[in-house]
Design an enzyme around this catalytic site. Sequence first.
Site, PDB file in Angstrom:
ATOM      1  N   ASP A 253      46.902  48.120  39.348  1.00  0.00           N
ATOM      2  CA  ASP A 253      45.881  47.411  40.112  1.00  0.00           C
ATOM      3  C   ASP A 253      44.554  47.389  39.359  1.00  0.00           C
ATOM      4  O   ASP A 253      44.119  48.398  38.801  1.00  0.00           O
ATOM      5  CB  ASP A 253      45.702  48.108  41.466  1.00  0.00           C
ATOM      6  CG  ASP A 253      44.739  47.392  42.390  1.00  0.00           C
ATOM      7  OD1 ASP A 253      44.756  46.151  42.413  1.00  0.00           O
ATOM      8  OD2 ASP A 253      43.976  48.080  43.096  1.00  0.00           O
ATOM      9  N   HIS A 254      43.903  46.243  39.360  1.00  0.00           N
ATOM     10  CA  HIS A 254      42.549  46.085  38.810  1.00  0.00           C
ATOM     11  C   HIS A 254      42.399  46.641  37.399  1.00  0.00           C
ATOM     12  O   HIS A 254      41.483  47.415  37.112  1.00  0.00           O
ATOM     13  CB  HIS A 254      41.514  46.728  39.734  1.00  0.00           C
ATOM     14  CG  HIS A 254      41.010  45.778  40.778  1.00  0.00           C
ATOM     15  ND1 HIS A 254      40.212  44.692  40.483  1.00  0.00           N
ATOM     16  CD2 HIS A 254      41.211  45.745  42.106  1.00  0.00           C
ATOM     17  CE1 HIS A 254      39.941  44.031  41.601  1.00  0.00           C
ATOM     18  NE2 HIS A 254      40.544  44.645  42.594  1.00  0.00           N
TER      19      HIS A 254
ATOM     20  N   GLU B  50      42.600  37.514  39.316  1.00  0.00           N
ATOM     21  CA  GLU B  50      41.566  37.351  40.329  1.00  0.00           C
ATOM     22  C   GLU B  50      40.631  36.219  39.952  1.00  0.00           C
ATOM     23  O   GLU B  50      40.240  36.080  38.796  1.00  0.00           O
ATOM     24  CB  GLU B  50      40.762  38.648  40.492  1.00  0.00           C
ATOM     25  CG  GLU B  50      39.677  38.555  41.562  1.00  0.00           C
ATOM     26  CD  GLU B  50      38.994  39.881  41.818  1.00  0.00           C
ATOM     27  OE1 GLU B  50      37.766  39.952  41.686  1.00  0.00           O
ATOM     28  OE2 GLU B  50      39.710  40.854  42.153  1.00  0.00           O
TER      29      GLU B  50
ATOM     30  N   GLY C  59      40.345  44.366  49.290  1.00  0.00           N
ATOM     31  CA  GLY C  59      39.328  44.844  50.214  1.00  0.00           C
ATOM     32  C   GLY C  59      39.761  44.808  51.661  1.00  0.00           C
ATOM     33  O   GLY C  59      38.930  44.676  52.575  1.00  0.00           O
TER      34      GLY C  59
END
Length: 280
Positions: free
Chosen positions: A83-84, A135, A206
């Site tokens: 993730d990220h 993203e 989020g």
Amino acid sequence: MPLTRTDDIVGPASRAGVGVGAFNVVQLEHAEAIVSGAEAAGLPVILQISENTARYHGSLAPVGLAALAVARAALTPVAVHLDHAESSDLVHEAVRLGFTSVMFDASRLPYDKNLAATREITDHCHAHGVWVEAELGEVGGKDGAHAPGARTDPDEARDFVSATGVDALAVAVGSSHAMTTRDAVLDFALIAALRASVRVPLVLHGSSGVADADLARAVGAGMTKVNVSTRLNKEFTRAARAHLDAHPETVDPRKYLGPARDAVADGVAHLLGVLHAGRG
């Protein structure tokens, strides 16, 4: 059970119009709790490990290999996802370790550079059979790097997906990372417009700041993969703190990490039900 590919979880969910929970692993207890909650719900789940967590552990391998082992032993389909990640080296390591998907985040970069960097990562991952999320629109709350008021443009999203070849797209629709309150205001019309414009599954980051009813509504509007971290960390910390407050003499970490793990498992089972059944 063999390790499940992320696309074998997200693809069918997207086609069925239901949501998939993707929950962040900070330590072994998180991975165990997430899988336990998924088994209780009888639903698939995604274990996520962020670049920040890899940094906390000194590298990706210790926590990554542990998550892969927990996933392989699960009684329900479990995928393991990076993730990220802003580092291409970390993406390459995740691919070598056996992760079935990565989220490459180049959203700090101008659009053209984001596109080029994402295209390069996607080519590498697809050559190794690994699913890629990217993203566009900058989801807020990442140390000031993203503008909280940002929104993803549907036309730009369509062009970005086409140019990069990514398998899923994280979009900015009103949520923000690391929220400890659940009062985020989502733009459901924008979610529907993005769903109509983009041919790949959409991802809501989020999500800890979003109320259950709005999570279900977001799935109904077109979201598929729903990321949750802070909400479960709050449950973990609350349960550990409650045990230590009640038993201040405790010195064995298992005595308070066990209840914390159970609290996260309960939270995961509940959230998976909300996302899959569309109820708030």
